[in-house]
Design a protein around this motif. Structure first.
Motif, PDB file in Angstrom:
ATOM      1  N   LEU A  58       7.994  22.230 -55.221  1.00  0.00           N
ATOM      2  CA  LEU A  58       8.576  21.037 -54.344  1.00  0.00           C
ATOM      3  C   LEU A  58       9.477  21.579 -53.254  1.00  0.00           C
ATOM      4  CD1 LEU A  58       8.906  18.325 -56.943  1.00  0.00           C
ATOM      5  CD2 LEU A  58       7.100  18.337 -55.203  1.00  0.00           C
ATOM      6  N   ALA A  59      10.524  22.644 -53.880  1.00  0.00           N
ATOM      7  CA  ALA A  59      11.460  23.453 -52.702  1.00  0.00           C
ATOM      8  C   ALA A  59      10.779  23.900 -51.556  1.00  0.00           C
ATOM      9  CB  ALA A  59      12.078  24.340 -53.346  1.00  0.00           C
ATOM     10  N   GLU A  60       9.768  24.329 -52.049  1.00  0.00           N
ATOM     11  CA  GLU A  60       8.588  25.025 -50.717  1.00  0.00           C
ATOM     12  C   GLU A  60       8.108  24.046 -49.737  1.00  0.00           C
ATOM     13  OE1 GLU A  60       7.865  28.218 -48.596  1.00  0.00           O
ATOM     14  OE2 GLU A  60       8.929  28.499 -50.400  1.00  0.00           O
ATOM     15  N   SER A  61       7.838  22.850 -50.460  1.00  0.00           N
ATOM     16  CA  SER A  61       7.247  21.986 -49.515  1.00  0.00           C
ATOM     17  C   SER A  61       8.249  21.303 -48.813  1.00  0.00           C
ATOM     18  CB  SER A  61       6.360  20.933 -50.727  1.00  0.00           C
ATOM     19  OG  SER A  61       6.098  19.647 -49.877  1.00  0.00           O
ATOM     20  N   ASP A 121       9.319  22.410 -40.284  1.00  0.00           N
ATOM     21  CA  ASP A 121       8.467  21.825 -38.950  1.00  0.00           C
ATOM     22  C   ASP A 121       9.443  21.091 -38.346  1.00  0.00           C
ATOM     23  OD1 ASP A 121       6.308  23.053 -39.561  1.00  0.00           O
ATOM     24  OD2 ASP A 121       5.528  21.420 -40.997  1.00  0.00           O
ATOM     25  N   ALA A 122      10.382  20.156 -38.896  1.00  0.00           N
ATOM     26  CA  ALA A 122      11.168  19.300 -38.297  1.00  0.00           C
ATOM     27  C   ALA A 122      12.239  19.967 -37.424  1.00  0.00           C
ATOM     28  CB  ALA A 122      12.077  18.247 -39.294  1.00  0.00           C
ATOM     29  N   GLU A 158      19.993  23.826 -50.286  1.00  0.00           N
ATOM     30  CA  GLU A 158      18.773  23.494 -49.550  1.00  0.00           C
ATOM     31  C   GLU A 158      19.416  23.068 -48.092  1.00  0.00           C
ATOM     32  OE1 GLU A 158      15.489  21.588 -50.740  1.00  0.00           O
ATOM     33  OE2 GLU A 158      15.047  22.792 -52.497  1.00  0.00           O
ATOM     34  N   ASP A 159      20.390  22.107 -48.183  1.00  0.00           N
ATOM     35  CA  ASP A 159      20.935  21.423 -47.126  1.00  0.00           C
ATOM     36  C   ASP A 159      21.831  22.377 -45.964  1.00  0.00           C
ATOM     37  OD1 ASP A 159      19.946  18.974 -47.581  1.00  0.00           O
ATOM     38  OD2 ASP A 159      21.875  18.318 -48.894  1.00  0.00           O
TER      39      ASP A 159
END
Length: 644
Positions: free
Chosen positions: A144-147, A154-155, A287-288
């Motif tokens: 999920l983290a990789e996704s 991409d964003a 992650e943020d």
């Protein structure tokens, strides 16, 4: 969440072996960690007799239930404290618990409520299940983290591409704030640029502040600490003491938590900070932090590119402004006054203009005046002398060529039409262009497209074309030496410059303007004309027009010895046509004309002799003493020059 359990000793446990395939199947289908944990606990409950199963985590001294299955019960805090302290499975009469990681590094544990049963022998089972749960959760969380990371990258790339296309600073900062709040699910964002000289951080956008701009000292609050240290900072909701409330008061805002990362310049120096405030749910994550750091990298590049472009535009506008101020049509005669009015009116249009006049009358100055008073004033002004171009060079010069198009084409070169795109192309001496060149020029003017020599790609051009000539184009058309269709294409508006001999009232004004300009360049005190000098300037026929005037004043400013210029110092250049340069002498008496001729003659002989008075006297058939006597009689002021 990296796990550190030795799974080999659990592989033969019957319950763990039964649950493992089910957990792995759930791993592949999981859409988020919470739903996976709940479904995994349900599978475990199907093989373990338990009233309640829970996945719990210790955070800052408190236990939180991450997911559960069954009938909830009060947490056995003492038992969980032992699990946290010992990092090993433990149980009592009603409960069994085991850490998901050895030594309970993550603070997560699997808890079973075994009410009414003897659970003393269940510690091993709970430990095996916790180990399998740790592996499954680790797989899910990594995937999920990789996704999430792929989606965020991409964003970020999409955001960065949009930023690079934004050329206005305030709009760029606004876009950065909007994009970062959307990506990181935050309430607000600000970009602070560091004015090191003033020791100020300028933050935009700043809602609730006048002009949307917040100014704080570069050592204030979290942002100040970030720019001073060059290190990112995260403040969670339970650390309110780390937040500078004076900034909140300025913004009429309350900060719960924040992320702030430095902005680095091209030489890896800190140029500011990127801050986001108030995560919509919970605190900001690692992650943020990683995402904001990546955004800050793209933001720094975009900001510097925009700043450089802004500086270039500012410099370009400044240079264009200086150039426009230096282009002046000097004079107050009726013809020049009417010309100024017409230039001002035609400059606001894109009409083709044909400028007529003798050599040296200032046709290029008129073209520049049109350009600098038009909406194209801060775009290029490109001048081309058509008389200097052979037909073979014309096409390459005007339209450009590709590498290898001909023998000397060693590299691609853009033409004058491309160079002047958006601005003005001035074609001087258009009457000297060959018929073949005229045909090619006409095609470009009609189609507004150029094709480089040796190329095939059509290149649009929107340069405004101004043309000038000292010839009678109408006569050339009648003689079939100029294309009639091109003549009418260029001759939408005609401006005709009067020769300087017809502008007697402007002669002294022009002379004083040029003299002042060149004295300033020569770094000497301003010079003035005597009354006789002014009279002689007006009487001169000026066959070279304004160009002759300019050259004469430049020579006087750099070589003249006196601050007051006498008529004797006005040595006019002989006309190449062989005609008398100064036709005004026809209006003089014979005595005055003879005196002026003698003065000019003596000065020219001295100049030819390079100041050697003996040589000058010999050339004139005089003795050196007689030459000095003649100079004195004529009232000339010539410094004594020793013989060479």
């Amino acid at each position: 969440m990296p796990h550190s359990r030795d799974l080999s000793r659990y592989e033969l446990h019957p319950i763990a072996a039964e649950v493992t395939p089910k957990l792995l199947s759930l791993c592949a289908e999981a859409v988020d960690g919470a739903s996976f944990a709940k479904e995994a606990l349900a599978e475990i409950a199907s093989v373990v007799e338990s009233r309640w199963l829970a996945l719990v985590r210790a955070e800052r001294g408190k236990w939180h239930v991450l997911a559960d299955f069954g009938k909830a019960a009060p947490l056995p805090l003492d038992l969980l404290a032992d699990v946290l302290d010992d990092g090993a499975p433990t149980s009592n009469e009603q409960w069994a618990a085991a850490p998901l990681e050895e030594n309970c590094q993550s603070g997560e544990a699997l808890l079973l409520h075994m009410s009414g049963q003897d659970v003393g022998n269940q510690a091993t089972t709970v430990d095996a299940l916790a180990a399998m749960m740790a592996v499954a959760l680790d797989v899910v969380r990594r995937r999920l983290a990789e996704s999430r990371r792929v989606r965020r990258l991409d964003a970020i790339l999409e955001i960065a591409a949009e930023w690079q296309m934004t050329q206005e600073m305030s709009l760029l900062l606004e876009k950065m704030a909007i994009a970062s709040t959307r990506l990181l699910e935050a309430e607000r964002a600000s970009i602070f640029l560091w004015d090191k000289a003033a020791k100020i951080l300028v933050g935009r956008p700043a809602l609730g502040v006048e002009n949307g701009e917040l100014r704080i000292g570069d050592s204030v609050g979290v942002v100040g600490r970030v720019v001073q240290t060059g290190e990112a900072c995260r403040v969670d909701a339970d650390e309110p003491q780390a937040i500078d409330r004076s900034v909140d008061q300025k913004l009429s805002f309350r900060t719960r938590n924040l992320l702030c990362v430095p902005l680095f310049g091209s030489r890896n120096e800190v140029i500011g900070a990127f801050e986001v405030l108030n995560k919509s749910a919970g605190d900001f994550s690692d992650e943020d932090m990683q995402s904001l750091t990546e955004l800050a990298t793209h933001a720094s590049i975009a900001l510097q590119n925009t700043e450089q472009r802004t500086q270039l535009l500012r410099t370009r506008d400044q240079m264009a402004g200086e150039a426009s101020r230096s282009v002046r049509m000097i004079g107050d005669c009726p013809a020049i006054q009417a010309l100024r009015i017409t230039v001002e009116r035609v400059a606001k249009t894109d009409l083709a203009v044909l400028i007529l006049g003798e050599n040296g009358t200032g046709k290029e100055v008129v073209a520049q005046s049109i350009h600098y008073q038009s909406r194209r004033w801060n775009e290029p002004f490109v001048a081309v002398n058509c008389a200097a171009l052979t037909e073979t060079l014309l096409e390459s010069e005007l339209f450009g060529h590709e590498k290898g198009a001909f023998t000397d084409a060693r590299e691609t070169r853009i033409g004058k039409f491309e160079s002047a795109s958006g601005g003005t192309l001035f074609l001087d001496e258009i009457g000297d262009m060959s018929l073949g060149g005229q045909a090619k020029l006409l095609r470009v003017l009609e189609e507004k497209i150029v094709v480089r020599v040796g190329g095939s790609t059509p290149i649009p051009t929107n340069a405004r074309v101004l043309a000038a000539t000292n010839q009678n184009l109408a006569q050339l058309v009648r003689e079939k030496r100029f294309r009639e269709d091109l003549y009418f294409r260029l001759n939408v508006v005609t401006l005709e410059l009067p020769p300087l001999r017809n502008r007697a009232e402007d002669v002294v004004t022009l002379a004083e303007f040029f003299l002042e300009t060149f004295c300033r360049q020569a770094r000497r005190r301003p010079m003035k004309f005597s009354a006789n000098a002014k009279k002689r300037l007006v009487q001169h026929s000026w066959p070279g027009n304004v160009r002759e005037m300019r050259n004469l004043m430049e020579r006087i400013a750099y070589l003249g010895g006196n601050d007051v210029i006498s008529s004797d110092e006005l040595t006019f250049t002989a006309s190449p046509s062989g005609e008398s340069v100064d036709k005004s002498r026809l209006e003089q008496t014979l005595t005055d004309a003879t005196r002026d001729f003698q003065i000019d003659y003596i000065l020219q002989q001295i100049e030819i002799a390079r100041g050697n008075m003996s040589e000058a006297a010999r050339r004139m058939g005089l003795h050196r003493t007689n030459l000095y006597r003649k100079i004195h009689q004529l009232g000339m002021k010539v410094d004594d020059v020793t013989d060479g």
